[in-house]
Scaffold this motif. Sequence first.
Motif, PDB file in Angstrom:
ATOM      1  N   ALA A 291       0.836  -1.186   0.129  1.00 17.98           N
ATOM      2  CA  ALA A 291      -0.076   0.123  -0.059  1.00 17.98           C
ATOM      3  C   ALA A 291       1.009   1.067   0.304  1.00 17.98           C
ATOM      4  O   ALA A 291       0.511   2.248  -0.743  1.00 17.98           O
ATOM      5  CB  ALA A 291      -0.695   0.130   1.044  1.00 17.98           C
TER       6      ALA A 291
ATOM      7  N   VAL B 252       0.823   4.682  -2.418  1.00 16.35           N
ATOM      8  CA  VAL B 252       0.717   5.870  -1.593  1.00 16.35           C
ATOM      9  C   VAL B 252       1.912   7.113  -1.653  1.00 16.35           C
ATOM     10  O   VAL B 252       1.856   8.339  -1.621  1.00 16.35           O
ATOM     11  CB  VAL B 252       0.389   5.884  -0.314  1.00 16.35           C
ATOM     12  CG1 VAL B 252       0.329   6.922   0.742  1.00 16.35           C
ATOM     13  CG2 VAL B 252      -0.776   4.953   0.032  1.00 16.35           C
ATOM     14  N   ARG B 253       3.178   6.440  -1.748  1.00 16.34           N
ATOM     15  CA  ARG B 253       4.408   7.292  -1.373  1.00 16.34           C
ATOM     16  C   ARG B 253       4.378   8.465  -2.390  1.00 16.34           C
ATOM     17  O   ARG B 253       4.165   8.362  -3.605  1.00 16.34           O
ATOM     18  CB  ARG B 253       5.501   6.422  -1.923  1.00 16.34           C
ATOM     19  CG  ARG B 253       7.087   7.299  -1.688  1.00 16.34           C
ATOM     20  CD  ARG B 253       8.214   6.355  -2.257  1.00 16.34           C
ATOM     21  NE  ARG B 253       8.112   4.988  -1.717  1.00 16.34           N
ATOM     22  CZ  ARG B 253       8.837   4.828  -0.538  1.00 16.34           C
ATOM     23  NH1 ARG B 253       9.509   5.676  -0.051  1.00 16.34           N
ATOM     24  NH2 ARG B 253       8.909   3.712  -0.309  1.00 16.34           N
TER      25      ARG B 253
ATOM     26  N   ARG C 296       2.128  10.597  -3.026  1.00 12.09           N
ATOM     27  CA  ARG C 296       0.859  11.216  -3.584  1.00 12.09           C
ATOM     28  C   ARG C 296      -0.076  11.617  -2.284  1.00 12.09           C
ATOM     29  O   ARG C 296       0.269  11.452  -1.114  1.00 12.09           O
ATOM     30  CB  ARG C 296       0.074  10.160  -3.967  1.00 12.09           C
ATOM     31  CG  ARG C 296       0.915   9.487  -5.469  1.00 12.09           C
ATOM     32  CD  ARG C 296       0.032   8.612  -6.447  1.00 12.09           C
ATOM     33  NE  ARG C 296       0.589   8.213  -7.578  1.00 12.09           N
ATOM     34  CZ  ARG C 296       1.570   7.326  -7.622  1.00 12.09           C
ATOM     35  NH1 ARG C 296       1.745   6.513  -6.549  1.00 12.09           N
ATOM     36  NH2 ARG C 296       1.994   6.983  -8.973  1.00 12.09           N
ATOM     37  N   THR C 297      -1.516  12.218  -2.451  1.00 18.83           N
ATOM     38  CA  THR C 297      -1.959  12.727  -1.375  1.00 18.83           C
ATOM     39  C   THR C 297      -3.476  11.758  -1.762  1.00 18.83           C
ATOM     40  O   THR C 297      -3.732  11.740  -2.887  1.00 18.83           O
ATOM     41  CB  THR C 297      -2.191  14.328  -1.697  1.00 18.83           C
ATOM     42  OG1 THR C 297      -0.828  14.679  -1.827  1.00 18.83           O
ATOM     43  CG2 THR C 297      -2.853  14.802  -0.540  1.00 18.83           C
ATOM     44  N   VAL C 298      -4.112  11.801  -0.630  1.00 24.80           N
ATOM     45  CA  VAL C 298      -5.462  11.050  -0.461  1.00 24.80           C
ATOM     46  C   VAL C 298      -6.612  12.105  -1.182  1.00 24.80           C
ATOM     47  O   VAL C 298      -6.293  13.383  -0.743  1.00 24.80           O
ATOM     48  CB  VAL C 298      -5.914  10.976   1.047  1.00 24.80           C
ATOM     49  CG1 VAL C 298      -7.260  10.502   1.079  1.00 24.80           C
ATOM     50  CG2 VAL C 298      -5.246   9.608   1.391  1.00 24.80           C
TER      51      VAL C 298
ATOM     52  N   PHE D 161       2.524   7.229   5.090  1.00 27.64           N
ATOM     53  CA  PHE D 161       0.968   7.269   5.046  1.00 27.64           C
ATOM     54  C   PHE D 161       0.405   8.503   5.334  1.00 27.64           C
ATOM     55  O   PHE D 161      -0.341   9.027   4.802  1.00 27.64           O
ATOM     56  CB  PHE D 161       0.393   5.931   5.838  1.00 27.64           C
ATOM     57  CG  PHE D 161       0.594   4.487   5.286  1.00 27.64           C
ATOM     58  CD1 PHE D 161      -0.322   4.341   3.938  1.00 27.64           C
ATOM     59  CD2 PHE D 161       1.287   3.544   5.908  1.00 27.64           C
ATOM     60  CE1 PHE D 161      -0.205   3.229   3.540  1.00 27.64           C
ATOM     61  CE2 PHE D 161       1.246   2.450   5.314  1.00 27.64           C
ATOM     62  CZ  PHE D 161       0.519   2.024   3.842  1.00 27.64           C
TER      63      PHE D 161
ATOM     64  N   ALA E   6       0.652  11.273   3.233  1.00 31.16           N
ATOM     65  CA  ALA E   6      -0.376  11.300   2.186  1.00 31.16           C
ATOM     66  C   ALA E   6      -1.865  11.525   2.518  1.00 31.16           C
ATOM     67  O   ALA E   6      -2.714  11.822   1.964  1.00 31.16           O
ATOM     68  CB  ALA E   6      -0.337  10.081   1.480  1.00 31.16           C
TER      69      ALA E   6
ATOM     70  N   PHE F 255      -3.420   9.700   5.246  1.00 31.21           N
ATOM     71  CA  PHE F 255      -3.919   8.662   5.933  1.00 31.21           C
ATOM     72  C   PHE F 255      -3.520   8.691   7.269  1.00 31.21           C
ATOM     73  O   PHE F 255      -2.879   9.084   7.757  1.00 31.21           O
ATOM     74  CB  PHE F 255      -3.030   7.222   5.342  1.00 31.21           C
ATOM     75  CG  PHE F 255      -3.458   6.648   3.946  1.00 31.21           C
ATOM     76  CD1 PHE F 255      -4.433   5.541   3.939  1.00 31.21           C
ATOM     77  CD2 PHE F 255      -3.092   7.318   2.901  1.00 31.21           C
ATOM     78  CE1 PHE F 255      -4.708   5.054   2.743  1.00 31.21           C
ATOM     79  CE2 PHE F 255      -3.312   6.600   1.733  1.00 31.21           C
ATOM     80  CZ  PHE F 255      -4.300   5.595   1.551  1.00 31.21           C
TER      81      PHE F 255
ATOM     82  N   ALA G  48      -5.268   1.274  -1.531  1.00 39.18           N
ATOM     83  CA  ALA G  48      -4.418   2.741  -1.463  1.00 39.18           C
ATOM     84  C   ALA G  48      -4.980   3.485  -2.764  1.00 39.18           C
ATOM     85  O   ALA G  48      -5.075   4.712  -2.608  1.00 39.18           O
ATOM     86  CB  ALA G  48      -2.975   2.209  -1.495  1.00 39.18           C
TER      87      ALA G  48
ATOM     88  N   ILE H 259      -6.209   7.440  -3.121  1.00 39.07           N
ATOM     89  CA  ILE H 259      -5.643   8.490  -3.903  1.00 39.07           C
ATOM     90  C   ILE H 259      -6.515   9.010  -4.977  1.00 39.07           C
ATOM     91  O   ILE H 259      -6.647  10.481  -5.272  1.00 39.07           O
ATOM     92  CB  ILE H 259      -4.269   7.970  -4.677  1.00 39.07           C
ATOM     93  CG1 ILE H 259      -3.380   7.499  -3.548  1.00 39.07           C
ATOM     94  CG2 ILE H 259      -3.648   9.030  -5.369  1.00 39.07           C
ATOM     95  CD1 ILE H 259      -2.977   8.298  -2.379  1.00 39.07           C
TER      96      ILE H 259
END
Lengths: 469, 209
Positions: A360, A364-365, A367-369, A397, A400, A402, A453, A457
Amino acid sequence: MTAPQTLYDKLWHSHAVAELPTGETLLYIDRHLVHEVSSPQAFASLRAAGRRLRRPRTHLAVADHAVPTRQRGGDIADPLARAQVAELEENAAAFDVPYRALTGDGQGIVHVIGPESGFTLPGITLVCGDSHTTTHGAFGALAFGIGASECGTVMAAQCLKQRKARTMRVELVGTLPAHVTAKDVALAFIAKVGALGAQGHAVEYAGPAVEAMSMAARMTLCNMTIEAGGRIGLVAPDDTTFAYLRGRPMAPRGSRWDQAVAYWRTLRTDVGAGYDKQVTLDLAGIAPHVSWGTSPDEALPITATIPDPAAIADDSARRHAEKALAYMDLKPGTPLEQVAIQRVFIGSCTNGRIEDLRAAAEVVRGRTVAAGVQAIVVPGSTQTRQQAEAEGLDSIFTAAGFEWRHAGCSMCVAMNDDRLAPGERCASTSNRNFEGRQGPGGRTHLMSPAMAAAAGIAGHLIDVRKLLS
Amino acid sequence: MTIQPFTSLTGIAASLPEENIDTDVIYPARFLLITARDGLGNYAFHDRRFTADGQERPEFVLNRAPWRDAPILVAGANFGSGSSREQAVWALLGRGIRCVIAPSFGEIFHANCYRNGVLPVTLPAADVARLAALAEAGAELTIDLPGQIIAVEGMAPLSFAIAPDRKQALINGWDETAVLLNAHGKDIAVFETRHRAVQPWLFEEEARP
Ligand code: SF4
């Protein structure tokens, strides 16, 4: 010469205490995982009958289902959960059962800490008052979920009456494409055979693709066997298994280790042994899968569209699909990738291990939710959480957007305060998409950690390969 | 644990023709926090019986007269699938439900029924459908466990199968653990000696901290 036996036969026969006139077998139970939800009534029945545990130290108790994940230490806010955890702690002390304290390093979901501690071993019988006990079959253990009354029987007698299951071999061939995981295989398998496809069967996963799998992947696969109706999932132990177990705190040591490995190597299905059912699954063409309905067999490749119930020939499947689509608020023909989500849950005994968190985090690395999405990561055990922190996954996490939580079942079962609001839609790495499973009125889409994940995003279901390529 | 013996039962039956009613519908997970075994009747089918703000849903069969206190359920296929939670059975018992008739059952739920003095009866789907229609008309069913017969006005008596040991335990209200320890205490000890010789590492946990 004895007739060729399956792995299941060997495990069964090596634990048969007595054959009963009913055709059942009295089966010896080596290990029992005890948690706060299914054990209070079992301990109460022992007290009522004035019974002790036959072998107290073959049990291992931990609180996981109801525990809060926002913080550890201090009082649990929910009075019912607080009482339940306190009752487990008292019962463990009163009956001399080893107990993993909520605030200690050994806490976590039963099906994560068993393997992690070396409590789960090949060649044993292992039970727990939880249907996902199938997980431990990944080690070549005969492991199955039982009810609370049976928990009491195991405590007092170290035995259970069981009827032998039929056997099913699931042969996995071909190589999994990149970013497609054991979770996708499990969902594809369940979709293929149906939610009852393995009912009454002990399922053995075999073949080159299984041999190539990590223990984490094998555990995910065995974990989901119950969603195909099978109470037992098995993988024959091999060098991957032994490498995983070596040096674990409760695994045998020194000369006992060598003796154990020699025995464990005999736990393979003999050439020529027959199965009642055989299924072959070619992994080469498998796309990441997501569930769309309210039964785990209602799953499709992410590239598909929401099915039209009218096109389903089987009456009961069609009715279920109609009801599921109404509950899920989905329209036939909608591409799965257009389904917007509001919540993400990464965790559970299916996908809460370090390998899952790594997969996951890779997505995610950097990036942003998506705006409006609330995403949580709940490690399967405190040790997994610590390992992830040592690897810096937690900061990937949290950077991003999380939330990084403490270990427990959390939103897999919604017994603590982690739950969906009515109507909310969740990309979830757990194992059940039943109505209300993640909170009354909540809508669950099952998928792999990487896919969940990616959904977080994107803000909608999406083929993770689009983000990673 | 005391189990109420089951011999014969006469009463009206609530019809729940839906398939795949899982244990989460029978007993929603959030009530699993309750550690008692008794008094769970009010939680049975909770989210089907009540709206989110606690109002009874008048359309649900167990909210309708005369089925409110029906001791029998006639259900759809795969009743009680899903999790192993025994609360599903205790909640039914808490409502006085002692018998569930369905074309098939979730495996663990099925076994849990026997352990708690609830009789699960498996019948062909067509028979269940006919029973359901009569139940919906308010018919009374008589379940005769010793004779393995279900009698209801309007159709020929139906016979059902049950394993002899389970039948005996139900009729006598026996607790499984007691039966097992009495009959097999010696076998267990003999087995342990043999088992220890093959997998000695499984018997060394007592030495561990
Ligand atoms: S994570 Fe979910 S499936 Fe696993 S033990 Fe907890 S509640 Fe059961």
